[in-house]
Design a protein around this motif. Structure first.
Motif, PDB file in Angstrom:
ATOM      1  N   ARG A 277       0.841  -1.207   0.000  1.00 15.36           N
ATOM      2  CA  ARG A 277       0.000   0.000   0.000  1.00 15.36           C
ATOM      3  C   ARG A 277       0.873   1.253   0.000  1.00 15.36           C
ATOM      4  O   ARG A 277       0.561   2.231  -0.685  1.00 15.36           O
ATOM      5  CB  ARG A 277      -0.916  -0.012   1.218  1.00 15.36           C
ATOM      6  N   ALA A 278       1.981   1.233   0.721  1.00 16.26           N
ATOM      7  CA  ALA A 278       2.906   2.372   0.747  1.00 16.26           C
ATOM      8  C   ALA A 278       3.488   2.619  -0.640  1.00 16.26           C
ATOM      9  O   ALA A 278       3.603   3.764  -1.078  1.00 16.26           O
ATOM     10  CB  ALA A 278       4.025   2.134   1.761  1.00 16.26           C
ATOM     11  N   VAL A 279       3.842   1.554  -1.352  1.00 15.41           N
ATOM     12  CA  VAL A 279       4.364   1.686  -2.713  1.00 15.41           C
ATOM     13  C   VAL A 279       3.293   2.293  -3.619  1.00 15.41           C
ATOM     14  O   VAL A 279       3.571   3.175  -4.432  1.00 15.41           O
ATOM     15  CB  VAL A 279       4.834   0.312  -3.246  1.00 15.41           C
ATOM     16  N   GLU A 280       2.073   1.835  -3.455  1.00 13.31           N
ATOM     17  CA  GLU A 280       0.960   2.343  -4.259  1.00 13.31           C
ATOM     18  C   GLU A 280       0.701   3.831  -3.988  1.00 13.31           C
ATOM     19  O   GLU A 280       0.373   4.590  -4.895  1.00 13.31           O
ATOM     20  CB  GLU A 280      -0.300   1.532  -3.945  1.00 13.31           C
ATOM     21  N   LEU A 281       0.876   4.265  -2.753  1.00 14.52           N
ATOM     22  CA  LEU A 281       0.605   5.652  -2.373  1.00 14.52           C
ATOM     23  C   LEU A 281       1.752   6.611  -2.681  1.00 14.52           C
ATOM     24  O   LEU A 281       1.583   7.824  -2.581  1.00 14.52           O
ATOM     25  CB  LEU A 281       0.277   5.724  -0.877  1.00 14.52           C
ATOM     26  N   TRP A 282       2.935   6.110  -3.028  1.00 11.32           N
ATOM     27  CA  TRP A 282       4.105   6.946  -3.265  1.00 11.32           C
ATOM     28  C   TRP A 282       3.811   8.121  -4.209  1.00 11.32           C
ATOM     29  O   TRP A 282       4.081   9.263  -3.849  1.00 11.32           O
ATOM     30  CB  TRP A 282       5.259   6.089  -3.771  1.00 11.32           C
ATOM     31  N   PRO A 283       3.246   7.909  -5.406  1.00 13.32           N
ATOM     32  CA  PRO A 283       3.008   9.049  -6.298  1.00 13.32           C
ATOM     33  C   PRO A 283       2.034  10.071  -5.729  1.00 13.32           C
ATOM     34  O   PRO A 283       2.199  11.279  -5.931  1.00 13.32           O
ATOM     35  CB  PRO A 283       2.432   8.419  -7.567  1.00 13.32           C
ATOM     36  N   ARG A 284       1.045   9.623  -5.010  1.00 16.45           N
ATOM     37  CA  ARG A 284       0.054  10.542  -4.447  1.00 16.45           C
ATOM     38  C   ARG A 284       0.667  11.374  -3.321  1.00 16.45           C
ATOM     39  O   ARG A 284       0.376  12.562  -3.188  1.00 16.45           O
ATOM     40  CB  ARG A 284      -1.153   9.768  -3.921  1.00 16.45           C
TER      41      ARG A 284
ATOM     42  N   SER B   9      12.339   5.928  -9.463  1.00 16.44           N
ATOM     43  CA  SER B   9      11.891   4.606  -9.890  1.00 16.44           C
ATOM     44  C   SER B   9      10.825   4.118  -8.916  1.00 16.44           C
ATOM     45  O   SER B   9      10.645   4.678  -7.835  1.00 16.44           O
ATOM     46  CB  SER B   9      13.062   3.629  -9.914  1.00 16.44           C
ATOM     47  N   ARG B  10      10.139   3.083  -9.298  1.00 19.31           N
ATOM     48  CA  ARG B  10       9.114   2.518  -8.425  1.00 19.31           C
ATOM     49  C   ARG B  10       9.771   2.058  -7.126  1.00 19.31           C
ATOM     50  O   ARG B  10      10.724   1.281  -7.132  1.00 19.31           O
ATOM     51  CB  ARG B  10       8.445   1.340  -9.119  1.00 19.31           C
ATOM     52  N   PRO B  11       9.275   2.538  -6.005  1.00 18.25           N
ATOM     53  CA  PRO B  11       9.897   2.180  -4.725  1.00 18.25           C
ATOM     54  C   PRO B  11       9.679   0.715  -4.358  1.00 18.25           C
ATOM     55  O   PRO B  11       8.747   0.082  -4.830  1.00 18.25           O
ATOM     56  CB  PRO B  11       9.202   3.099  -3.724  1.00 18.25           C
ATOM     57  N   LYS B  12      10.565   0.239  -3.501  1.00 21.08           N
ATOM     58  CA  LYS B  12      10.464  -1.110  -2.950  1.00 21.08           C
ATOM     59  C   LYS B  12      10.475  -0.974  -1.439  1.00 21.08           C
ATOM     60  O   LYS B  12      11.164  -0.124  -0.897  1.00 21.08           O
ATOM     61  CB  LYS B  12      11.638  -1.963  -3.406  1.00 21.08           C
TER      62      LYS B  12
ATOM     63  N   SER C  15      10.836  -3.233   2.214  1.00 19.80           N
ATOM     64  CA  SER C  15      11.139  -4.498   2.869  1.00 19.80           C
ATOM     65  C   SER C  15      11.453  -4.215   4.335  1.00 19.80           C
ATOM     66  O   SER C  15      12.313  -3.389   4.636  1.00 19.80           O
ATOM     67  CB  SER C  15      12.322  -5.179   2.189  1.00 19.80           C
ATOM     68  N   CYS C  16      10.749  -4.875   5.210  1.00 18.57           N
ATOM     69  CA  CYS C  16      10.963  -4.743   6.657  1.00 18.57           C
ATOM     70  C   CYS C  16      10.875  -3.289   7.120  1.00 18.57           C
ATOM     71  O   CYS C  16      11.651  -2.860   7.968  1.00 18.57           O
ATOM     72  CB  CYS C  16      12.290  -5.354   7.062  1.00 18.57           C
ATOM     73  N   GLY C  17       9.967  -2.534   6.552  1.00 20.57           N
ATOM     74  CA  GLY C  17       9.759  -1.149   6.979  1.00 20.57           C
ATOM     75  C   GLY C  17      10.712  -0.139   6.371  1.00 20.57           C
ATOM     76  O   GLY C  17      10.647   1.041   6.692  1.00 20.57           O
ATOM     77  N   VAL C  18      11.600  -0.583   5.475  1.00 22.68           N
ATOM     78  CA  VAL C  18      12.552   0.320   4.824  1.00 22.68           C
ATOM     79  C   VAL C  18      12.156   0.476   3.358  1.00 22.68           C
ATOM     80  O   VAL C  18      12.088  -0.511   2.624  1.00 22.68           O
ATOM     81  CB  VAL C  18      13.994  -0.218   4.920  1.00 22.68           C
ATOM     82  N   MET C  19      11.879   1.716   2.959  1.00 26.07           N
ATOM     83  CA  MET C  19      11.534   2.003   1.572  1.00 26.07           C
ATOM     84  C   MET C  19      12.802   2.421   0.838  1.00 26.07           C
ATOM     85  O   MET C  19      13.544   3.268   1.317  1.00 26.07           O
ATOM     86  CB  MET C  19      10.485   3.109   1.496  1.00 26.07           C
ATOM     87  N   ILE C  20      13.050   1.801  -0.319  1.00 23.60           N
ATOM     88  CA  ILE C  20      14.210   2.116  -1.137  1.00 23.60           C
ATOM     89  C   ILE C  20      13.711   2.700  -2.448  1.00 23.60           C
ATOM     90  O   ILE C  20      12.864   2.106  -3.120  1.00 23.60           O
ATOM     91  CB  ILE C  20      15.068   0.860  -1.397  1.00 23.60           C
ATOM     92  N   ILE C  21      14.254   3.879  -2.787  1.00 23.72           N
ATOM     93  CA  ILE C  21      13.833   4.582  -3.983  1.00 23.72           C
ATOM     94  C   ILE C  21      15.080   4.997  -4.753  1.00 23.72           C
ATOM     95  O   ILE C  21      15.994   5.595  -4.184  1.00 23.72           O
ATOM     96  CB  ILE C  21      12.993   5.821  -3.626  1.00 23.72           C
ATOM     97  N   TYR C  22      15.108   4.693  -6.026  1.00 21.94           N
ATOM     98  CA  TYR C  22      16.224   5.076  -6.875  1.00 21.94           C
ATOM     99  C   TYR C  22      15.913   6.413  -7.541  1.00 21.94           C
ATOM    100  O   TYR C  22      14.848   6.593  -8.116  1.00 21.94           O
ATOM    101  CB  TYR C  22      16.513   3.993  -7.915  1.00 21.94           C
ATOM    102  N   VAL C  23      16.871   7.335  -7.417  1.00 17.19           N
ATOM    103  CA  VAL C  23      16.729   8.680  -7.970  1.00 17.19           C
ATOM    104  C   VAL C  23      17.952   8.939  -8.840  1.00 17.19           C
ATOM    105  O   VAL C  23      19.088   8.784  -8.389  1.00 17.19           O
ATOM    106  CB  VAL C  23      16.652   9.733  -6.834  1.00 17.19           C
ATOM    107  N   SER C  24      17.724   9.365 -10.090  1.00 12.08           N
ATOM    108  CA  SER C  24      18.846   9.558 -11.011  1.00 12.08           C
ATOM    109  C   SER C  24      19.519  10.917 -10.842  1.00 12.08           C
ATOM    110  O   SER C  24      20.656  11.097 -11.234  1.00 12.08           O
ATOM    111  CB  SER C  24      18.373   9.395 -12.459  1.00 12.08           C
ATOM    112  N   SER C  25      18.845  11.862 -10.235  1.00 12.78           N
ATOM    113  CA  SER C  25      19.372  13.216 -10.080  1.00 12.78           C
ATOM    114  C   SER C  25      19.914  13.425  -8.666  1.00 12.78           C
ATOM    115  O   SER C  25      19.187  13.276  -7.681  1.00 12.78           O
ATOM    116  CB  SER C  25      18.252  14.229 -10.366  1.00 12.78           C
ATOM    117  N   ALA C  26      21.188  13.791  -8.568  1.00  9.33           N
ATOM    118  CA  ALA C  26      21.806  14.020  -7.257  1.00  9.33           C
ATOM    119  C   ALA C  26      21.139  15.167  -6.483  1.00  9.33           C
ATOM    120  O   ALA C  26      20.894  15.020  -5.280  1.00  9.33           O
ATOM    121  CB  ALA C  26      23.298  14.273  -7.413  1.00  9.33           C
ATOM    122  N   PRO C  27      20.811  16.299  -7.113  1.00  7.02           N
ATOM    123  CA  PRO C  27      20.139  17.361  -6.360  1.00  7.02           C
ATOM    124  C   PRO C  27      18.768  16.932  -5.826  1.00  7.02           C
ATOM    125  O   PRO C  27      18.407  17.258  -4.693  1.00  7.02           O
ATOM    126  CB  PRO C  27      20.000  18.504  -7.375  1.00  7.02           C
TER     127      PRO C  27
END
Length: 96
Positions: free
Chosen positions: A30-37, A48-51, A53-65
């Protein structure tokens, strides 16, 4: 044979989910689904689409700023996600 009162299918499914231990994983989905909102469609499009696991959300971002800006606002994002879900599901966020 003893007759059992009818039950709502939704109630039976909730009981099955709780008993099987799947409730936590469903909350993470549900947290992944709500990310864009929560973060906004524009910023979500830059990540990127977040993942989760065990309460830790990992999100890949291509822009350093953008990664830096999101890291600085991580506590607020966590609070917004947990508020949207209605309970504490996300404990930390890692921006990669």
């Amino acid at each position: 044979m003893k007759r059992i009162e009818p039950e709502q299918i939704g109630d039976l499914m909730r009981m099955m989910i709780q008993e099987s231990g799947m409730a936590g994983r469903l909350d993470e989905c549900r947290a992944v689904e709500l990310w864009p909102r929560v973060i906004g469609e524009r910023i979500a499009g830059l990540t990127s689409r977040p993942k989760v696991s065990c309460g830790v959300m990992i999100i890949y971002v291509s822009s350093a700023p953008l990664r830096h800006e999101l890291t600085m606002n991580a506590t607020g994002i966590i609070n917004a996600l947990n508020g949207a879900i209605g309970k504490e599901v996300i404990k930390s966020i890692r921006f990669m």
